[in-house]
Design an enzyme around this catalytic site. Structure first.
Site, PDB file in Angstrom:
ATOM      1  N   LYS A   1       0.578   0.658  -1.145  1.00 19.13           N
ATOM      2  CA  LYS A   1      -0.605   1.086  -0.390  1.00 19.13           C
ATOM      3  C   LYS A   1      -0.868   2.574  -0.594  1.00 19.13           C
ATOM      4  O   LYS A   1      -1.994   2.983  -0.857  1.00 19.13           O
ATOM      5  CB  LYS A   1      -0.422   0.808   1.112  1.00 19.13           C
ATOM      6  CG  LYS A   1      -0.375  -0.657   1.463  1.00 19.13           C
ATOM      7  CD  LYS A   1      -0.272  -0.866   2.966  1.00 19.13           C
ATOM      8  CE  LYS A   1       0.995  -0.290   3.567  1.00 19.13           C
ATOM      9  NZ  LYS A   1       2.241  -0.853   3.030  1.00 19.13           N
ATOM     10  N   THR A   2       0.168   3.366  -0.436  1.00 27.40           N
ATOM     11  CA  THR A   2      -0.022   4.802  -0.585  1.00 27.40           C
ATOM     12  C   THR A   2      -0.377   5.133  -2.034  1.00 27.40           C
ATOM     13  O   THR A   2      -1.214   5.994  -2.308  1.00 27.40           O
ATOM     14  CB  THR A   2       1.234   5.558  -0.125  1.00 27.40           C
ATOM     15  OG1 THR A   2       1.513   5.170   1.226  1.00 27.40           O
ATOM     16  CG2 THR A   2       1.034   7.057  -0.176  1.00 27.40           C
TER      17      THR A   2
ATOM     18  N   ASP B   1      -4.114   6.679   5.602  1.00 22.50           N
ATOM     19  CA  ASP B   1      -2.875   5.939   5.343  1.00 22.50           C
ATOM     20  C   ASP B   1      -2.249   5.563   6.689  1.00 22.50           C
ATOM     21  O   ASP B   1      -2.544   6.199   7.709  1.00 22.50           O
ATOM     22  CB  ASP B   1      -1.913   6.833   4.532  1.00 22.50           C
ATOM     23  CG  ASP B   1      -0.826   6.005   3.834  1.00 22.50           C
ATOM     24  OD1 ASP B   1      -0.785   4.770   4.022  1.00 22.50           O
ATOM     25  OD2 ASP B   1      -0.024   6.605   3.085  1.00 22.50           O
ATOM     26  N   GLU B   2      -1.392   4.546   6.708  1.00 23.15           N
ATOM     27  CA  GLU B   2      -0.702   4.128   7.939  1.00 23.15           C
ATOM     28  C   GLU B   2      -1.704   3.861   9.059  1.00 23.15           C
ATOM     29  O   GLU B   2      -1.496   4.245  10.213  1.00 23.15           O
ATOM     30  CB  GLU B   2       0.276   5.218   8.411  1.00 23.15           C
ATOM     31  CG  GLU B   2       1.259   5.699   7.356  1.00 23.15           C
ATOM     32  CD  GLU B   2       2.458   4.777   7.180  1.00 23.15           C
ATOM     33  OE1 GLU B   2       2.518   3.718   7.854  1.00 23.15           O
ATOM     34  OE2 GLU B   2       3.314   5.101   6.357  1.00 23.15           O
TER      35      GLU B   2
ATOM     36  N   GLN C   1       4.229  -2.730  10.466  1.00 23.83           N
ATOM     37  CA  GLN C   1       4.846  -1.413  10.580  1.00 23.83           C
ATOM     38  C   GLN C   1       4.216  -0.573  11.685  1.00 23.83           C
ATOM     39  O   GLN C   1       4.281   0.654  11.654  1.00 23.83           O
ATOM     40  CB  GLN C   1       4.760  -0.675   9.246  1.00 23.83           C
ATOM     41  CG  GLN C   1       5.572  -1.349   8.163  1.00 23.83           C
ATOM     42  CD  GLN C   1       5.601  -0.527   6.887  1.00 23.83           C
ATOM     43  OE1 GLN C   1       6.248   0.510   6.816  1.00 23.83           O
ATOM     44  NE2 GLN C   1       4.876  -0.971   5.880  1.00 23.83           N
TER      45      GLN C   1
ATOM     46  N   ARG D   1      12.813   0.947   3.714  1.00 20.70           N
ATOM     47  CA  ARG D   1      12.866   2.287   3.100  1.00 20.70           C
ATOM     48  C   ARG D   1      13.806   2.288   1.901  1.00 20.70           C
ATOM     49  O   ARG D   1      13.798   3.192   1.081  1.00 20.70           O
ATOM     50  CB  ARG D   1      13.370   3.367   4.087  1.00 20.70           C
ATOM     51  CG  ARG D   1      12.537   3.638   5.328  1.00 20.70           C
ATOM     52  CD  ARG D   1      11.102   3.834   5.045  1.00 20.70           C
ATOM     53  NE  ARG D   1      10.367   2.587   5.217  1.00 20.70           N
ATOM     54  CZ  ARG D   1       9.160   2.361   4.686  1.00 20.70           C
ATOM     55  NH1 ARG D   1       8.563   3.276   3.967  1.00 20.70           N
ATOM     56  NH2 ARG D   1       8.556   1.206   4.861  1.00 20.70           N
TER      57      ARG D   1
HETATM   58  P1  ATP Z   1       4.946   1.702   2.918  1.00 17.34           P
HETATM   59  O1  ATP Z   1       4.414   0.468   3.575  1.00 17.34           O
HETATM   60  O2  ATP Z   1       6.395   1.843   3.112  1.00 17.34           O
HETATM   61  O3  ATP Z   1       4.155   2.916   3.247  1.00 17.34           O
HETATM   62  P2  ATP Z   1       3.475   1.495   0.457  1.00 17.34           P
HETATM   63  O4  ATP Z   1       2.820   0.170   0.508  1.00 17.34           O
HETATM   64  O5  ATP Z   1       2.667   2.671   0.799  1.00 17.34           O
HETATM   65  O6  ATP Z   1       4.806   1.445   1.325  1.00 17.34           O
HETATM   66  P3  ATP Z   1       4.134   2.927  -1.926  1.00 17.34           P
HETATM   67  O7  ATP Z   1       4.958   3.973  -1.284  1.00 17.34           O
HETATM   68  O8  ATP Z   1       2.783   3.293  -2.384  1.00 17.34           O
HETATM   69  O9  ATP Z   1       4.092   1.639  -0.991  1.00 17.34           O
HETATM   70  O10 ATP Z   1       4.900   2.296  -3.155  1.00 17.34           O
HETATM   71  C1  ATP Z   1       6.262   1.916  -3.064  1.00 17.34           C
HETATM   72  C2  ATP Z   1       6.985   2.278  -4.351  1.00 17.34           C
HETATM   73  O11 ATP Z   1       6.574   1.430  -5.405  1.00 17.34           O
HETATM   74  C3  ATP Z   1       6.709   3.686  -4.805  1.00 17.34           C
HETATM   75  O12 ATP Z   1       7.859   4.234  -5.398  1.00 17.34           O
HETATM   76  C4  ATP Z   1       5.626   3.485  -5.844  1.00 17.34           C
HETATM   77  O13 ATP Z   1       5.603   4.530  -6.777  1.00 17.34           O
HETATM   78  C5  ATP Z   1       6.051   2.171  -6.486  1.00 17.34           C
HETATM   79  N1  ATP Z   1       4.934   1.398  -7.047  1.00 17.34           N
HETATM   80  C6  ATP Z   1       3.830   0.995  -6.406  1.00 17.34           C
HETATM   81  N2  ATP Z   1       3.028   0.280  -7.217  1.00 17.34           N
HETATM   82  C7  ATP Z   1       3.638   0.230  -8.415  1.00 17.34           C
HETATM   83  C8  ATP Z   1       3.310  -0.366  -9.690  1.00 17.34           C
HETATM   84  N3  ATP Z   1       2.200  -1.046  -9.875  1.00 17.34           N
HETATM   85  N4  ATP Z   1       4.192  -0.203 -10.696  1.00 17.34           N
HETATM   86  C9  ATP Z   1       5.326   0.490 -10.508  1.00 17.34           C
HETATM   87  N5  ATP Z   1       5.685   1.067  -9.354  1.00 17.34           N
HETATM   88  C10 ATP Z   1       4.860   0.942  -8.311  1.00 17.34           C
HETATM   89 MG    MG Z   2       2.857   4.106   2.306  1.00 15.65          MG
END
Ligand code: ATP
Ligand code: MG
Length: 730
Positions: free
Chosen positions: A35-36, A220-221, A251, A601
């Site tokens: 997402k981020t 975000d969040e 979350q 995490r």
């Molecule tokens: P959270 O819910 O904990 O906030 P999130 O959904 O925001 O998580 P991110 O932090 O954006 O998730 O991504 C999680 C990890 O996966 C990060 O290290 C990110 O760089 C990696 N990642 C995300 N998408 C890809 C992708 N398509 N290919 C490789 N790595 C990825």
């Molecule tokens: Mg995130």
């Protein structure tokens, strides 16, 4: 145009979200699904492909650490400084607006910000000033009332007065509080948001201006926005800008502070034609970690529900460690970190996560002893916390009446009628005569007038009495007596609710610290030695931001972050899930979401630890393992047990009551030991010239640099260097 750098590192679902047409957008997806990443790539996409000016973009998140990481990711994407974009926390951005438009906002140019503590102190003064009973109008609760109204966007006039006298009085206090803030030119955190929201509502030209400027608002969040944050965002977006929000209902962990997970649904109602994207592939964690997290969260009801999968292998199993007490738990974690580093890993790969701040102390102690740099995020290190400093100030005065800083700190804490004027007179007198404040107190009596002098004398008598009553007591009893008899505990108890409770817990934790403390030198009286230890611990140890160091934080602070190795500690019912929540279903579900946040995490390794016996807040408890552990399928978990059974004589613990030991009984049975026992064996009785008799608990390494851990009957557990320990076997 080549956009491969933008879209290459994305999967198909992510790509669709990043390249979505210009319309209100919601990305709803589980932890670690990107997402981020989508949000930051979207920013780059807007700039590079949609030719949006960076000036026209505002991105918001919740913590400063998360905002910092977001900024770094965006800069990496854009390959240029992100200064023209507005990136920050809700509070940070609201603050920026008010600094720019202080005049329109009706604030003095140099307005200052009240932190939570200042705010409460102000409320307390008001309660008193109005002649109200503090026990009935607990400042902590009044503050909570005021903040909740502000979080709901309500000024005193808008709060519904239903005729209930309590409520009516609270509204009056809210009014008085606003008036005081205005007079003092200060704003609190909730006010930052409310005021900037009102700014947009009431100064139309301004809202227009910002709407025209920020065509794109990304959040975000989003699941943790509260009413005013959502209203603020909506006011900014209006009908012309485009919101792009990402979140995960699983979350949502700030319900207790007014967060409304319902905003996810509300968003879809308020912005017709919202494009909805779901992401299902998790890129962060191994299969086992993800399976564990999914299993835990599946116990919650009312979820939107999502499938999360990973193409990553299963990875290692989740390791479960049962410590026999909190020190054993900390030692285990610190040893594992040491091993990680010795195999070439970085310290910053390791995160120690816990439910409540007070848990950090024991870890800090072991990390310091091992000289491993660490950083505590989103909270002060133990010895720097306000209430701990208050308690130490009393103890310092007991040890040294001339300690002016301590004198000033507590002379009127709890309040005892020693006002600013009294202190001025004292300071002047002390200065003229070159004495300490303490020494000046008695000769000053005439200048002060009977009432003030009386209050001051009461304080002097109190400190003398504390000294007399604690002389000769064991250190932890001295500390316990002083925090009680000084009135500090009662003082913080009155603050009730979260903050006050946490402070009382910390004070009790100080008693635990004293009990576990064994002076290194043995020359100084234990109290003096303990006090200097406290100063030294607070002065150093916390690593610099850039230094490679172990990361420590509460689960709440860890939201949005990721670490190769996560230690999720203190998994005991009553601690996590927190006692307050175990009987309340909604509360329990929020704790479970917090557990989901914690487990997700972890990237490569996840450790779950708990202690059979925990001394926290000065008392021993025997919590059952957290129910969340049992929610993880057994095949994903591996229990960590002692590596080697060392030759260990049948060991009968000394029958001396609990004394200074930490569960001596179980110490030897669940220990990790090097199979290099050297000349000492586990369970062996030894004698130290200063510390007296004890039992060997653990041996590490060999030769003079090897270390041995001994549980001394009178001094508690200590690590000693073999070469300097001068131990005799008994
Ligand atoms: P959270 O819910 O904990 O906030 P999130 O959904 O925001 O998580 P991110 O932090 O954006 O998730 O991504 C999680 C990890 O996966 C990060 O290290 C990110 O760089 C990696 N990642 C995300 N998408 C890809 C992708 N398509 N290919 C490789 N790595 C990825
Ligand atoms: Mg995130």
């Amino acid at each position: 145009m080549d956009v491969s750098h933008l879209l290459g590192p994305l999967n198909e679902a992510q790509r669709q979200a990043v390249t979505a047409p210009l319309a209100p957008t919601l990305v709803l997806a589980g932890a670690g699904s990107g997402k981020t990443r989508v949000l930051t790539h979207r920013v780059a996409w807007l700039v590079e492909v949609e030719h949006v000016s960076p000036h026209g973009i505002l991105a918001v998140t919740f913590t400063n650490k998360a905002a910092g990481e977001m900024r770094a990711r965006i800069e990496a994407q854009l390959g240029m400084p992100s200064a023209p974009l507005w990136i920050g926390t809700f509070h940070g951005i609201a603050h920026r607006l008010l600094r720019t438009h202080w005049r329109e906002a009706g604030l003095p140019q140099g307005f200052s910000i009240l932190d939570a503590e200042d705010q409460q102190r102000l409320v307390k003064r008001l309660v008193r000033g109005l002649g109200l009973d503090e026990a009935r109008w607990v400042p902590r609760e009044v503050t909570w009332f005021i903040n909740s109204q502000k979080d709901e966007g309500l000024r005193p006039k808008q709060v519904v007065d239903d005729g209930d006298p309590t409520r009516r009085q609270l509204i009056r206090l809210y009014e008085a509080y606003e008036e005081a803030c205005r007079r003092n030119g200060v704003v609190d955190f909730a006010e930052l948001l409310l005021r900037s929201y009102e700014l947009w509502r009431e100064v139309p030209g301004l809202a227009e201006h910002y709407r025209a400027r920020f065509g794109h608002v990304l959040v975000d969040e989003f699941q943790d926005t509260n009413t005013i944050q959502y209203a603020w965002m909506k006011a900014l977006v209006g009908s012309t800008s485009l919101p792009f929000v990402v979140g995960d209902d699983d979350q949502s962990i700030y319900r207790w502070r007014g967060a409304r997970v319902e905003n996810l649904q509300q968003f879809r109602k308020d912005f017709p034609g919202v494009l909805l994207f779901r992401l299902e592939q998790n890129y962060r964690s191994t299969g086992n970690i993800l399976a564990a997290a999914n299993a835990i969260i599946s116990n919650n009801s009312g979820r939107i529900g999502k499938k999360l999968w990973t193409s990553d292998g299963k990875g290692e199993r989740i390791r479960l460690y049962r410590g026999f007490n909190e020190r054993d738990e900390a030692e285990f974690v610190v040893n594992r970190i040491r091993e990680w580093v010795s195999r070439g890993g970085q310290r910053r790969d390791n995160a120690i996560l816990y439910r409540s701040n007070a848990q950090s102390r024991v870890f800090e102690e072991y990390l310091l002893a091992s000289r491993i740099p660490y950083r505590v995020y989103g909270g002060l290190r133990f010895f720097e916390r306000q209430e701990i400093k208050d308690a130490l100030a009393y103890l310092r005065l007991v040890a040294n009446r001339d300690d002016d800083a301590s004198f000033e700190r507590v002379v009127n804490l709890p309040t005892r009628g020693v006002g600013a004027r009294t202190l001025e007179v004292l300071r002047a007198h002390a200065k003229t005569h070159g004495t300490s404040l303490w020494a000046a107190a008695t000769p000053c009596a005439e200048e002060l007038g009977a009432r003030a002098a009386g209050c001051l004398q009461a304080f002097l008598a109190l400190v003398d009495r504390l000294d007399a009553d604690t002389r000769g007591l064991p250190l932890h009893e001295q500390v316990d007596h002083v925090i009680q008899a000084s009135g500090l505990v009662a003082h913080y108890q009155k603050e009730k609710a979260d903050k006050g409770e946490a402070r009382v817990e910390n004070l009790e934790e100080l008693v635990s610290a004293a009990r576990g403390y064994a002076p290194e030198d043995g020359e100084l009286p234990p109290l003096m030695s303990f006090l200097s230890h406290a100063v030294l611990e607070s002065g150093e140890g916390q690593a610099e931001e850039w230094e490679d160091c172990v990361q420590m934080m509460t689960l709440h602070t860890a939201k949005g972050l990721e670490f190769p190795v996560v230690y999720l500690c203190g998994l005991e019912d009553g601690l996590f899930p927190h006692q307050r929540s175990v009987t309340d279903l909604q509360g329990l579900e929020e704790e479970r979401r917090l557990c989901y946040v914690g487990t997700t995490r972890a990237m490569r390794q996840l450790y779950l630890t708990y202690a059979e016996q925990r001394r926290m807040h000065g008392i021993d408890s025997y919590g059952a393992p957290s129910r969340f552990i049992a929610e993880i399928p057994a095949e994903l978990v591996e229990e960590v047990r002692p590596k080697v059974q060392v030759s260990r004589p049948a060991y009968v613990p000394p029958q001396r009551g609990s004394g200074s030991g930490f569960g001596t009984r179980t110490v030897a049975s669940s220990r990790f030991v090097d199979d290099s026992p050297g000349s000492l064996k586990l369970g062996q009785r030894v004698r130290h010239p200063k510390f007296g008799d004890g039992v060997v608990l653990s041996v590490e390494g060999q030769g003079p640099n090897g270390r041995v851990q001994v549980n001394f009957e009178r001094q508690g557990t200590k690590w000693l260097m073999m070469g300097y320990a001068h131990l005799e076997t008994v």
